[in-house]
Write a protein that holds these residues in place. Sequence first.
Motif, PDB file in Angstrom:
ATOM      1  N   UNK A  44      72.287   1.501  86.846  1.00 54.84           N
ATOM      2  CA  UNK A  44      72.339   2.393  85.687  1.00 54.84           C
ATOM      3  C   UNK A  44      71.008   2.325  84.968  1.00 54.84           C
ATOM      4  N   UNK A  45      70.405   3.482  84.705  1.00 50.64           N
ATOM      5  CA  UNK A  45      69.199   3.572  83.871  1.00 50.64           C
ATOM      6  C   UNK A  45      69.590   4.381  82.630  1.00 50.64           C
ATOM      7  N   UNK A  46      69.750   3.684  81.492  1.00 56.12           N
ATOM      8  CA  UNK A  46      70.338   4.295  80.300  1.00 56.12           C
ATOM      9  C   UNK A  46      69.295   4.931  79.384  1.00 56.12           C
ATOM     10  N   UNK A  47      68.586   5.932  79.898  1.00 58.11           N
ATOM     11  CA  UNK A  47      67.731   6.764  79.057  1.00 58.11           C
ATOM     12  C   UNK A  47      66.320   6.263  78.842  1.00 58.11           C
ATOM     13  N   UNK A  48      65.466   7.180  78.330  1.00 51.01           N
ATOM     14  CA  UNK A  48      64.042   6.955  78.106  1.00 51.01           C
ATOM     15  C   UNK A  48      63.356   6.460  79.371  1.00 51.01           C
ATOM     16  N   UNK A  49      63.584   7.196  80.443  1.00 52.04           N
ATOM     17  CA  UNK A  49      62.902   6.913  81.707  1.00 52.04           C
ATOM     18  C   UNK A  49      61.406   7.180  81.535  1.00 52.04           C
TER      19      UNK A  49
END
Length: 384
Positions: A44-49
């Motif tokens: 899971x990458x939870x935003x602000x990539x």
Amino acid sequence: MRILHTSDWHIGRTFHGTSTMDALAEVLSALVEQVRDNAVDAVIVAGDVFDSSTPAGPAYTLLGDTLVALHDTGAKVIVTSGNHDSAARLGFQARLLRDGIHVVTDPRAIGTPVTISDSDGPVHFYGIPYLEPAIVRQYWPDATLRTQAQTMAHAMGLVRAGMAAHDGRSVAIAHCFAAGVDATAGLEREVRQGGLDVVPLDVFDGPDYIALGHIHGRQQLSDRVRYAGAPLHYSFGEQHKERGSWLVDLDAAGLASVEWLPLPVPRRLVTLTGTLEEILSTENIAAHAGDWVCAVYTDALPQSEPMRRLKAHFTHCAMVQHAPVGGAERAERSYAERLKSAVTDTERIEAFLEHVRAGQGPSERERELIREILDERVAAEALV
């Protein structure tokens, strides 16, 4: 099911004018190895990539390389957009990505899960992209969406409706400022208007795990609700905060365990405080020559060319601040205010000296000289 929770990569951000791309690539490579070594099923990458809504070409390259590397470990990847990302630009990538990499940027899809199954059955992942109330209320005109709390509560209502329609375990992913976090000053978006942007913790009731992004330091708000933080230090205010990600295990009943996996720090951050001579001591130079350095020198008076002198020994000195001892305890009146309230020439001169010396007024000997000079001027004017 084994899940790795990360967030806030901020690809493309600079650190005091220096690109962080190579350092971040090193850290993300280590994260990929953690996924491989721990047999992770879903990342899971939870935003602000990205750090910007208009990322440069190399930022896309690093993201693409990392997502492909994660996919090659056998893990599924779920990415949501944050307040720094352009949902449209990040969403455009989704059409080009291979099966098993999911980029969630459309608010209208919040109640529709990405489902991944293991031997215990399905796990439903509900991605919530960053929701700006003024932008997303067009999708739900019957709902009152004036604040982040109201908007996130509505989104979580959609998640719970999705949970009711899909049997199995569930994970929600969001990018917001939840109540109870310890934010890094100057980095995370400020809480405005008396706390209207703060999302109460009970809004996240329901899913087995809540993977949050937006806060740059790891935070555990409950067993189920956590921030992973950024994988790289982006401010001296973060220097004491560990970098890493959460390794989350779900069993047949739901959340089973959560473990912190630390990530390497390519270059340490350190704040050195003392007189300029103390900061430039042999011991400090030996210990911190290769570190990012913030130098806070406490000399009574500003020193000549402090950054040049510091960089001669600390190649990666990024900041220098003058903070004379006791300066913060003095009256916080501006130079203009002091001049306006000054009655005598002596007071005006003292105000000037305090201003140019960062709060340090005249010494007793200097006061004597000031009185002598002013007395001589008065005497000279009397003879005219």
